[in-house]
Enzyme design. Structure first.
Site, PDB file in Angstrom:
ATOM      1  N   ASP A   9       7.990  -3.301  -1.333  1.00 46.33           N
ATOM      2  CA  ASP A   9       6.860  -4.093  -0.826  1.00 46.33           C
ATOM      3  C   ASP A   9       5.927  -3.158  -0.068  1.00 46.33           C
ATOM      4  OD1 ASP A   9       5.128  -5.892   0.292  1.00 46.33           O
ATOM      5  OD2 ASP A   9       6.650  -7.026   1.407  1.00 46.33           O
ATOM      6  N   ASP A 104       1.361  -5.923  -4.808  1.00 48.45           N
ATOM      7  CA  ASP A 104       2.002  -4.961  -3.898  1.00 48.45           C
ATOM      8  C   ASP A 104       3.519  -5.119  -3.827  1.00 48.45           C
ATOM      9  OD1 ASP A 104       2.035  -7.315  -2.435  1.00 48.45           O
ATOM     10  OD2 ASP A 104       1.851  -6.269  -0.516  1.00 48.45           O
ATOM     11  N   GLU A 105       4.093  -5.806  -4.787  1.00 47.93           N
ATOM     12  CA  GLU A 105       5.553  -6.001  -4.766  1.00 47.93           C
ATOM     13  C   GLU A 105       6.148  -5.807  -6.155  1.00 47.93           C
ATOM     14  OE1 GLU A 105       6.046  -9.461  -1.328  1.00 47.93           O
ATOM     15  OE2 GLU A 105       6.140 -10.000  -3.423  1.00 47.93           O
TER      16      GLU A 105
HETATM   17 MG   LIG Z   1       3.192  -6.352   1.181  1.00 48.21          MG
END
Ligand SMILES: [Mg+2]
Length: 303
Positions: A9, A104-105
């Site tokens: 993350d 973003d993961e």
């Molecule tokens: Mg994040």
């Protein structure tokens, strides 16, 4: 002691990318905004801004009051997509990416069975180093390792920014006891209220419940799946079928009339529909489906 999944993350992603590519923003409280307007909200806040209580969703005028020196930058989504691609490529140099969850993961399967603890932690360090080298040292990430994707994500959220946290099956459930119910994916504000109204207020209580009890709390098989995930079992994802196409968009301050907003929304939704490809909806039909939740200057409208 072994682990099966890694969850990566990126920390304060949009704000970190801005700090990476603009050295003048480094070390300063930064808010990323969709448009330049006091009525809009931050779609990301750097960790320096978070110290003042500013977070994603804070209205710009409010953020200015909370953090007087805050710098606001307009979002550059094409750049964030390029950085996302660089992040995926960096992880792929260490491990195959199992699933991209969002910009973003992502998650990776460590091996077909389980990876020994030390080897898994070493792999996580390699992933962090690859991202640092290929993307930049200001775009840090938190990595979680666990027996399933659910717990790997929970682990990643346990230390931010720049964390590396493990949850072993042997450490369950006590390692989770300090968390809040809303720290778990699947327990949003609504579900939280529902659980609280039934007297379920702590993770300790949640972990002590049986699969049947959780099924009745959730009102279906999702409760049973939640129990399995919480107790470290790895289950295949349920097949999903896309039935709707949604799009959130922040109107520019000069997009004042309802007609202008509608034209803008049609454009955004049509693009999404084309990208989906498989949806066979006639133009006249989807025009009817447009729904404006909020149409105000610089505020988010859902189409
Ligand atoms: Mg994040």
């Amino acid at each position: 002691m072994s682990l099966k999944f890694m969850f990566v993350d990126m920390n304060a992603f949009f704000a970190s990318v801005e700090q990476q590519f603009n050295p003048r923003l480094r070390g300063r409280p930064v808010g990323v905004v969709p448009v330049r307007a006091d009525t809009t909200c931050c779609i990301a806040a750097s960790y320096e801004a978070r110290k003042f209580g500013v977070k994603t969703g804070t209205i710009v005028a409010e953020a200015r009051r909370m953090c007087p020196g805050m710098v606001f930058v307009e979002a550059r989504h094409e750049m964030y997509v390029r950085v996302h691609q660089a992040m995926v490529a960096a992880v792929e140099t260490c491990l195959p990416v199992h699933h991209v969850h969002s910009i973003d993961e992502l998650s990776c399967k460590l091996s077909y069975a389980h990876m020994p603890f030390d080897a898994a932690v070493q792999k996580a360090r390699e992933v962090k180093e690859a991202i640092r080298r290929r993307v930049g040292e200001y775009t840090t990430c938190s990595v979680g390792l666990g027996p399933n994707i659910f717990l790997a994500k929970v682990a990643a959220d346990m230390k931010k920014p720049d964390g590396l946290t493990t949850i072993l099956r042997e450490e369950l459930p006590h390692k989770l006891f300090d968390l809040k119910l809303t720290d778990f994916p699947g327990i949003g504000p609504r579900m939280h209220r529902r659980l609280e109204s039934r007297g379920l207020t702590s993770v300790r209580q949640l972990c002590a419940m049986s699969a049947d009890e959780l099924e009745s709390q959730w009102g279906g098989i999702l409760g049973g799946r939640f129990w399995m995930a919480l107790h470290g079992h790895d289950m295949p994802d349920l097949p999903t079928h896309r039935r709707t196409v949604g799009h959130s968009h922040v109107y520019r301050p000069n997009c004042e009339t309802r007609r202008a907003c509608r034209a803008c929304s049609c454009d955004c939704c049509a693009r999404r529909l084309r990208e989906c490809g498989g949806l066979d909806i006639a133009r006249g039909d989807w025009m009817c489906m447009l729904r404006f939740v909020r149409v105000r200057r610089g505020r988010r409208g859902r189409t």
